[in-house]
Design a protein around this motif. Structure first.
Motif, PDB file in Angstrom:
ATOM      1  N   SER A   1      18.093  12.905 -96.351  1.00  0.00           N
ATOM      2  CA  SER A   1      18.949  12.992 -95.166  1.00  0.00           C
ATOM      3  C   SER A   1      19.700  14.323 -95.132  1.00  0.00           C
ATOM      4  O   SER A   1      19.828  14.953 -94.084  1.00  0.00           O
ATOM      5  N   VAL A   2      20.188  14.751 -96.285  1.00  0.00           N
ATOM      6  CA  VAL A   2      20.878  16.042 -96.372  1.00  0.00           C
ATOM      7  C   VAL A   2      19.889  17.175 -96.102  1.00  0.00           C
ATOM      8  O   VAL A   2      20.194  18.122 -95.355  1.00  0.00           O
ATOM      9  N   ILE A   3      18.698  17.094 -96.680  1.00  0.00           N
ATOM     10  CA  ILE A   3      17.672  18.115 -96.438  1.00  0.00           C
ATOM     11  C   ILE A   3      17.321  18.160 -94.953  1.00  0.00           C
ATOM     12  O   ILE A   3      17.182  19.245 -94.358  1.00  0.00           O
ATOM     13  N   ALA A   4      17.203  16.995 -94.305  1.00  0.00           N
ATOM     14  CA  ALA A   4      16.903  16.943 -92.873  1.00  0.00           C
ATOM     15  C   ALA A   4      18.001  17.637 -92.070  1.00  0.00           C
ATOM     16  O   ALA A   4      17.719  18.328 -91.089  1.00  0.00           O
ATOM     17  N   GLU A   5      19.253  17.484 -92.488  1.00  0.00           N
ATOM     18  CA  GLU A   5      20.359  18.161 -91.796  1.00  0.00           C
ATOM     19  C   GLU A   5      20.230  19.673 -91.945  1.00  0.00           C
ATOM     20  O   GLU A   5      20.446  20.422 -90.989  1.00  0.00           O
ATOM     21  N   LEU A   6      19.876  20.124 -93.130  1.00  0.00           N
ATOM     22  CA  LEU A   6      19.681  21.566 -93.333  1.00  0.00           C
ATOM     23  C   LEU A   6      18.568  22.077 -92.427  1.00  0.00           C
ATOM     24  O   LEU A   6      18.685  23.156 -91.828  1.00  0.00           O
ATOM     25  N   VAL A   7      17.488  21.322 -92.314  1.00  0.00           N
ATOM     26  CA  VAL A   7      16.378  21.715 -91.440  1.00  0.00           C
ATOM     27  C   VAL A   7      16.856  21.744 -89.989  1.00  0.00           C
ATOM     28  O   VAL A   7      16.547  22.677 -89.241  1.00  0.00           O
TER      29      VAL A   7
ATOM     30  N   CYS B   1      17.443  25.826 -91.382  1.00  0.00           N
ATOM     31  CA  CYS B   1      17.099  26.279 -92.732  1.00  0.00           C
ATOM     32  C   CYS B   1      15.637  25.971 -93.056  1.00  0.00           C
ATOM     33  O   CYS B   1      15.105  24.948 -92.646  1.00  0.00           O
ATOM     34  N   SER B   2      15.057  26.848 -93.822  1.00  0.00           N
ATOM     35  CA  SER B   2      13.701  26.642 -94.307  1.00  0.00           C
ATOM     36  C   SER B   2      13.795  26.126 -95.742  1.00  0.00           C
ATOM     37  O   SER B   2      14.074  26.889 -96.665  1.00  0.00           O
ATOM     38  N   VAL B   3      13.600  24.820 -95.899  1.00  0.00           N
ATOM     39  CA  VAL B   3      13.717  24.175 -97.205  1.00  0.00           C
ATOM     40  C   VAL B   3      12.328  23.757 -97.655  1.00  0.00           C
ATOM     41  O   VAL B   3      11.529  23.271 -96.859  1.00  0.00           O
ATOM     42  N   GLU B   4      12.046  23.939 -98.940  1.00  0.00           N
ATOM     43  CA  GLU B   4      10.752  23.541 -99.495  1.00  0.00           C
ATOM     44  C   GLU B   4      10.969  22.697-100.742  1.00  0.00           C
ATOM     45  O   GLU B   4      11.977  22.838-101.433  1.00  0.00           O
TER      46      GLU B   4
END
Length: 172
Positions: free
Chosen positions: A147-153, A157-160
């Motif tokens: 959920s936190v990663i989805a917020e960054l996206v 943000c480009s998260v991998e």
């Protein structure tokens, strides 16, 4: 490029109260975080962080919540001011909330936007200090991290993932 801070709030020695730091550990272990995102295992939020409001365009907090009436492990997403001033359910187990930080910073002319993520806990008051999470909270920890990663996206943000597995379409 938008500067983002993620504050993981909680006490690792108080079972489920440590869900914020546990999410911090999981994200650090499994994801490559871009340079414009700073992640902090802060223990408890405090007004000492007022200057951070001026340093970042967007701030995220991750914390344990209680008394929501929901099942342990339920993840909540809310804006800092949406629930912080509502009577009833405690939205944060800590005295200073992101809304409080934004309010205090506004008095100094600082502003930022933010989002809060919380997880309903099962046990935040163990009989003695102990690290770890209860099973229902531990089982849902990956969902909180995603959920936190989805917020960054959502924030551009480009998260991998470190293991090269593509992010689910829901996250990208």
């Amino acid at each position: 490029m938008k500067r983002i801070a993620v504050f993981f709030v909680g006490n690792r020695l108080m079972l489920d109260d440590g869900v914020g730091p546990a999410a911090y550990d999981l994200i650090r272990k499994e994801y490559l975080i871009p340079d414009n995102v700073d992640m902090f295992d802060v223990g408890c939020m405090s007004l000492d962080m007022i200057s951070k409001v001026n340093e970042y365009d967007f701030m995220i907090t991750v914390d344990a919540v209680d008394e929501s009436g929901s099942e342990p492990g339920t993840v909540f997403r809310y804006r800092p001011h949406d629930i912080a001033r509502t009577c009833g359910a405690r939205t944060s187990l800590h005295d200073t909330k992101l809304a409080d930080l934004f309010d205090a910073a506004a008095l100094l002319g600082y502003s930022s936007e933010g989002m809060c993520y919380g997880m309903q806990v099962l046990n935040l008051e163990p009989a003695e200090f102990m690290e770890g999470l209860t099973q229902p909270v531990a089982d849902r920890l990956p969902f909180l991290a995603e959920s936190v990663i989805a917020e960054l996206v959502r924030q551009g943000c480009s998260v991998e993932r470190k293991d090269g597995v593509p992010l689910p379409e829901l996250l990208s």
